[in-house]
Design a protein around this motif. Structure first.
Motif, mmCIF file in Angstrom:
data_model
loop_
_atom_site.group_PDB
_atom_site.id
_atom_site.type_symbol
_atom_site.label_atom_id
_atom_site.label_comp_id
_atom_site.label_asym_id
_atom_site.label_seq_id
_atom_site.Cartn_x
_atom_site.Cartn_y
_atom_site.Cartn_z
ATOM 1 N N GLU A 1 0.818 -1.221 0.000
ATOM 2 C CA GLU A 1 0.000 0.000 0.000
ATOM 3 C C GLU A 1 0.845 1.261 0.000
ATOM 4 O O GLU A 1 1.983 1.266 0.463
ATOM 5 C CB GLU A 1 -0.902 -0.006 1.228
ATOM 6 C CG GLU A 1 -0.111 0.007 2.526
ATOM 7 C CD GLU A 1 -1.005 -0.206 3.735
ATOM 8 O OE1 GLU A 1 -2.181 -0.509 3.539
ATOM 9 O OE2 GLU A 1 -0.503 -0.070 4.851
ATOM 10 N N GLY A 2 0.259 2.325 -0.532
ATOM 11 C CA GLY A 2 0.933 3.612 -0.565
ATOM 12 C C GLY A 2 1.901 3.771 -1.713
ATOM 13 O O GLY A 2 2.457 4.842 -1.919
ATOM 14 N N GLN A 3 2.111 2.692 -2.471
ATOM 15 C CA GLN A 3 3.059 2.765 -3.581
ATOM 16 C C GLN A 3 2.344 3.015 -4.903
ATOM 17 O O GLN A 3 1.204 2.611 -5.078
ATOM 18 C CB GLN A 3 3.807 1.431 -3.733
ATOM 19 C CG GLN A 3 4.804 1.156 -2.633
ATOM 20 C CD GLN A 3 5.494 -0.177 -2.854
ATOM 21 O OE1 GLN A 3 4.939 -1.074 -3.486
ATOM 22 N NE2 GLN A 3 6.696 -0.304 -2.315
ATOM 23 N N ILE A 4 3.067 3.650 -5.812
ATOM 24 C CA ILE A 4 2.610 3.689 -7.194
ATOM 25 C C ILE A 4 3.599 2.875 -8.016
ATOM 26 O O ILE A 4 4.788 3.200 -8.065
ATOM 27 C CB ILE A 4 2.544 5.123 -7.734
ATOM 28 C CG1 ILE A 4 1.586 5.950 -6.877
ATOM 29 C CG2 ILE A 4 2.085 5.118 -9.182
ATOM 30 C CD1 ILE A 4 1.416 7.371 -7.348
ATOM 31 N N VAL A 5 3.105 1.804 -8.586
ATOM 32 C CA VAL A 5 3.954 0.909 -9.364
ATOM 33 C C VAL A 5 3.608 1.073 -10.836
ATOM 34 O O VAL A 5 2.432 1.021 -11.204
ATOM 35 C CB VAL A 5 3.738 -0.564 -8.942
ATOM 36 C CG1 VAL A 5 4.591 -1.498 -9.787
ATOM 37 C CG2 VAL A 5 4.036 -0.745 -7.457
ATOM 38 N N ASP A 34 4.422 5.266 -21.484
ATOM 39 C CA ASP A 34 4.965 6.613 -21.480
ATOM 40 C C ASP A 34 6.098 6.726 -20.454
ATOM 41 O O ASP A 34 5.866 6.754 -19.243
ATOM 42 C CB ASP A 34 3.845 7.607 -21.153
ATOM 43 C CG ASP A 34 4.290 9.038 -21.344
ATOM 44 O OD1 ASP A 34 5.435 9.361 -20.973
ATOM 45 O OD2 ASP A 34 3.486 9.833 -21.858
ATOM 46 N N LEU A 35 7.324 6.780 -20.944
ATOM 47 C CA LEU A 35 8.501 6.765 -20.071
ATOM 48 C C LEU A 35 8.554 7.968 -19.140
ATOM 49 O O LEU A 35 8.822 7.826 -17.945
ATOM 50 C CB LEU A 35 9.769 6.753 -20.927
ATOM 51 C CG LEU A 35 10.088 5.422 -21.611
ATOM 52 C CD1 LEU A 35 11.051 5.644 -22.746
ATOM 53 C CD2 LEU A 35 10.672 4.473 -20.580
ATOM 54 N N SER A 36 8.289 9.172 -19.666
ATOM 55 C CA SER A 36 8.421 10.374 -18.840
ATOM 56 C C SER A 36 7.408 10.353 -17.704
ATOM 57 O O SER A 36 7.750 10.650 -16.558
ATOM 58 C CB SER A 36 8.187 11.631 -19.674
ATOM 59 O OG SER A 36 8.926 11.566 -20.841
ATOM 60 N N LEU A 37 6.175 10.012 -18.027
ATOM 61 C CA LEU A 37 5.147 10.013 -16.988
ATOM 62 C C LEU A 37 5.455 8.946 -15.943
ATOM 63 O O LEU A 37 5.258 9.150 -14.744
ATOM 64 C CB LEU A 37 3.763 9.789 -17.599
ATOM 65 C CG LEU A 37 3.229 10.959 -18.434
ATOM 66 C CD1 LEU A 37 1.858 10.633 -19.023
ATOM 67 C CD2 LEU A 37 3.131 12.236 -17.602
ATOM 68 N N ALA A 38 5.969 7.786 -16.384
ATOM 69 C CA ALA A 38 6.321 6.735 -15.433
ATOM 70 C C ALA A 38 7.445 7.203 -14.513
ATOM 71 O O ALA A 38 7.381 7.039 -13.293
ATOM 72 C CB ALA A 38 6.730 5.465 -16.186
ATOM 73 N N ALA A 39 8.445 7.809 -15.091
ATOM 74 C CA ALA A 39 9.577 8.275 -14.289
ATOM 75 C C ALA A 39 9.130 9.328 -13.287
ATOM 76 O O ALA A 39 9.590 9.397 -12.159
ATOM 77 C CB ALA A 39 10.652 8.855 -15.204
ATOM 78 N N ARG A 40 8.177 10.139 -13.718
ATOM 79 C CA ARG A 40 7.748 11.256 -12.896
ATOM 80 C C ARG A 40 6.845 10.816 -11.746
ATOM 81 O O ARG A 40 6.972 11.327 -10.633
ATOM 82 C CB ARG A 40 7.005 12.247 -13.796
ATOM 83 C CG ARG A 40 6.447 13.425 -13.060
ATOM 84 C CD ARG A 40 5.997 14.490 -14.034
ATOM 85 N NE ARG A 40 5.357 15.574 -13.301
ATOM 86 C CZ ARG A 40 4.983 16.708 -13.872
ATOM 87 N NH1 ARG A 40 5.201 16.906 -15.171
ATOM 88 N NH2 ARG A 40 4.396 17.648 -13.168
ATOM 89 N N TYR A 41 5.961 9.870 -11.997
ATOM 90 C CA TYR A 41 4.930 9.581 -11.000
ATOM 91 C C TYR A 41 5.108 8.274 -10.234
ATOM 92 O O TYR A 41 4.517 8.090 -9.182
ATOM 93 C CB TYR A 41 3.540 9.580 -11.659
ATOM 94 C CG TYR A 41 3.076 10.962 -12.043
ATOM 95 C CD1 TYR A 41 2.540 11.814 -11.070
ATOM 96 C CD2 TYR A 41 3.199 11.432 -13.332
ATOM 97 C CE1 TYR A 41 2.120 13.087 -11.405
ATOM 98 C CE2 TYR A 41 2.791 12.711 -13.675
ATOM 99 C CZ TYR A 41 2.252 13.535 -12.704
ATOM 100 O OH TYR A 41 1.848 14.801 -13.029
ATOM 101 N N CYS A 42 5.885 7.319 -10.775
ATOM 102 C CA CYS A 42 5.921 6.001 -10.130
ATOM 103 C C CYS A 42 7.024 5.923 -9.088
ATOM 104 O O CYS A 42 8.081 6.531 -9.224
ATOM 105 C CB CYS A 42 6.117 4.907 -11.171
ATOM 106 S SG CYS A 42 4.736 4.805 -12.316
ATOM 107 N N LEU A 98 -2.836 12.195 -13.577
ATOM 108 C CA LEU A 98 -1.790 11.536 -12.795
ATOM 109 C C LEU A 98 -1.543 12.236 -11.466
ATOM 110 O O LEU A 98 -1.236 11.582 -10.462
ATOM 111 C CB LEU A 98 -0.509 11.430 -13.622
ATOM 112 C CG LEU A 98 -0.641 10.347 -14.706
ATOM 113 C CD1 LEU A 98 0.476 10.447 -15.715
ATOM 114 C CD2 LEU A 98 -0.679 8.956 -14.089
ATOM 115 N N ASP A 99 -1.685 13.570 -11.428
ATOM 116 C CA ASP A 99 -1.617 14.281 -10.142
ATOM 117 C C ASP A 99 -2.698 13.746 -9.206
ATOM 118 O O ASP A 99 -2.457 13.485 -8.025
ATOM 119 C CB ASP A 99 -1.807 15.794 -10.342
ATOM 120 C CG ASP A 99 -0.529 16.482 -10.819
ATOM 121 O OD1 ASP A 99 0.551 15.876 -10.637
ATOM 122 O OD2 ASP A 99 -0.626 17.597 -11.368
ATOM 123 N N LEU A 100 -3.898 13.585 -9.784
ATOM 124 C CA LEU A 100 -5.021 13.073 -8.997
ATOM 125 C C LEU A 100 -4.704 11.675 -8.458
ATOM 126 O O LEU A 100 -4.886 11.393 -7.272
ATOM 127 C CB LEU A 100 -6.268 13.026 -9.880
ATOM 128 C CG LEU A 100 -7.466 12.239 -9.350
ATOM 129 C CD1 LEU A 100 -8.070 12.937 -8.150
ATOM 130 C CD2 LEU A 100 -8.532 12.062 -10.433
#
Lengths: 264, 348
Positions: free
Chosen positions: A27-31, A198-206, A178-180
């Motif tokens: 829990e609490g993770q974004i994978v 999407d590499l950038s979004l993954a790097a940014r949010y995960c 993704l912010d949400l």
């Protein structure tokens, strides 16, 4: 909440689409499950809540093998935001979010006061309250996606799976969604698993990345460990570099160029 | 953003549903009372009420109780059945063009029924042979059309659905023609029955079709929340914990049951199952919890009036009601095609 994926394999006809995938998440993770088209990401996602039954392997949700659970029981723990929602029939946003309560309701049961409260909260969190009585087919792509997220939230899940949540969205809506999602993961202490290419979004949010290619895990771990130059070249055939971007306070990926296939 | 007052929205919706259902139910009762007095012989309204309550003279009783009342009730039942079946099929196929007639399912049921008439098969009792054969072939046809037109992911495109319906319908119509060709004395029975009419309505027909239609409609109404979910998309329904295959099978069985009941007692009456749910959907929206009951009542009202028209328009003779519904329904169908051309990508 702990999710333990143990050696999942799945095949369409006789072709392996996912083979021997194992990982754990809490829990609490974004994978992020990351990979090019045809790498088996979406199939893997569908195996996680048994919409597809794996040929081999299983998934433990809080230590319990999900083969011992009914579909309905799984839907109380895992909410899913699938790729697209198109309907010829104009349900309102509220109708759609209310469907998130179905796993909790008996056939003859009507939504209770508490169900309505949960739905109302889910719509508030996703900023969709104002859309409540608007038909889905009149909403923009980003609004529709938020409504579907609200529906998944109305399931009160401990795990949320999202399949390419930013596909077909304008850039401003991608960031908004993704912010949400990342806010929800923190505030609601959910485990969020996002399938994306999407590499950038993954790097940014995960927080963690599972990199896939041809149905297998190539690499898994923290963002910087996984998104190395070698891995990105191997999986995506691109020359790319990950770096810390002060402006967004997190990682970003710069794609420098494409590598011609076969030269890797 | 303020929290939306979901509770009051919900309350308002339920109140609206209640009002619409009550109005439609009142409309049906009123329609039946009015049409009871339409025909070659008319009598004062209070006489009709008197007859219904067990009074009146022998002649009046014979007209009302033996001729008009069973026919009006049967018309209401057939209309209700076809409309409910149409609403359920449109939901399960996620396709607003679906209906028992358009999909060739009525033709399948007709084949089953004429098989029973010609071969004189009878089991349980002779009375049940026709409806049960109609049900069997109705369901088989529905499965056939569904499996032909279904694509990956459970989506049923309008083109393949209609084409499958045409092909399967043509096949069963040919089989029915073949049977007519070889039928001896039963020929006139089949021909008469195939035209789609209610002129031979008897209380026995009501007794046969009523339980099937009540059971089938009740099942479909109980499945209405599932139908809603499936209409958003099969994958969505799976993620919401629905056993899609099981639910779909039950819905198709129940839709076959009501279609077969209607076909067995009235032959092929087209377009009711297409037109009624459409108009009702415009009125109450896509939610099956209200769409199914209002389609049922709307189909009943529609059919009661159509059949009254059929039996009075060329007095002292009458028209098969199937001719009238087709004359009204076919242009409506064309209107649907035209208004959806763009959406379906048929016109750039």
């Amino acid at each position: 909440m702990k999710l333990s994926v143990q050696g999942i394999s799945f095949c369409y006809r006789s072709e392996d689409v996912v083979s021997g995938v194992s990982f754990e998440a809490a829990e609490g993770q974004i994978v992020g499950i990351l990979g090019p088209n045809g790498s088996g990401k979406t199939t893997l996602l569908k195996c996680l809540n048994r919409v597809l039954s794996p040929k081999e392997g299983t998934v433990l949700i809080e230590g319990v093998d999900y083969r011992q659970r009914t579909r309905k029981e799984i839907a109380r723990q895992i909410g899913v935001v699938p790729q697209s929602a198109n309907s010829n029939f104009p349900f309102t946003a509220l109708d759609i979010v209310m469907m998130g309560r179905n796993p909790e309701l008996e056939r003859f049961e009507r939504e209770k006061e508490s169900d309505l409260q949960i739905v109302s909260n889910a719509m508030r969190m996703t900023n969709t309250s104002a859309l409540a009585d608007r038909p889905m087919d009149q909403l923009s792509g980003g609004e529709r996606q938020r409504v579907i997220i609200a529906r998944a939230l109305a399931q009160r899940p401990k795990i949320m799976l999202l399949d390419e949540p930013t596909l077909h969205l304008d850039v401003n809506h991608q960031i908004e969604i993704l912010d949400l999602i990342s806010r929800l993961a923190r505030e609601e202490r959910m485990l969020v698993i996002i399938v994306t290419h999407d590499l950038s979004l993954a790097a940014r949010y995960c927080d963690r990345i599972i990199l896939m290619r041809k149905g297998r895990i190539v690499s898994a771990g923290d963002v910087t460990q996984v998104l190395t130059r070698e891995n990105m070249a191997k999986v995506f055939s691109i020359d790319a570099a990950i770096y810390y971007d002060e402006r967004i306070g997190t990682h970003n990926v710069a794609v420098i160029g494409a590598i011609k296939e076969g030269k890797e | 953003m303020d929290a939306v007052d979901v509770a009051s929205l919900q309350k308002r919706k339920l109140a609206r549903w209640g009002a619409i259902t009550a109005a439609m139910a009142a409309g049906l009762v009123l329609s039946m009372l009015i049409t009871l007095n339409i025909g070659a012989v008319s009598m004062p309204f209070d006489t009709i009420i008197d007859v219904l309550l067990g009074g009146g003279n022998k002649f009046q009783r014979s007209i009302i109780m033996d001729t008009r009342l069973p026919r009006i009730i049967l018309a209401a039942l057939v209309g209700a059945a076809l409309a409910v079946a149409g609403a359920a099929m449109q939901g399960v196929f996620r396709n607003p063009m679906a209906s028992p007639y358009v999909l060739g399912i009525s033709a399948g049921a007709a084949f089953g029924a004429s098989l029973a008439i010609v071969t004189g098969i009878s089991w349980l009792s002779g009375q049940l042979a026709v409806p049960s054969m109609a049900f069997l072939f109705c369901f088989l046809t529905l499965l056939l059309v569904y499996s032909i037109s279904r694509t990956k992911g459970g989506f049923v495109p309008v083109e393949t659905l209609l084409l499958a319906g045409i092909a399967v319908g043509a096949f069963f119509n040919a089989l029915v023609s073949l049977m007519k060709y070889f039928a001896g004395e039963e020929l006139s029975a089949i021909v008469f029955w195939m035209m789609g009419g209610l002129w031979q309505a008897r209380w026995e027909d009501v007794a046969i079709s009523l339980p099937m239609i009540v059971l089938g409609s009740a099942i479909l109404w109980l499945m209405s929340r599932d139908l809603n979910t499936m209409m958003v998309g099969e994958e969505h329904a799976l993620h919401l914990g629905l056993n899609v295959n099981g639910v779909r099978l039950i819905i198709l069985l129940a839709a076959s049951l009501v279609t077969a009941a209607a076909v067995a007692v009235s032959g092929i009456i087209g377009f009711v199952g297409l037109v009624v749910p459409h108009v009702v959907r415009l009125l109450v929206g896509p939610d099956h919890r209200i769409l199914i009951p209002v389609s049922l009542l709307g189909g009943a009202i529609f059919m009661v009036w159509m059949d009254t028209l059929a039996r009075t328009i060329i007095l002292p003779a009458e028209l098969p009601v199937g001719i009238i519904t087709a004359l009204l329904g076919a242009p409506f169908f064309v209107y649907l095609i035209i208004s959806r051309r763009r959406k379906m990508g048929w016109v750039k």
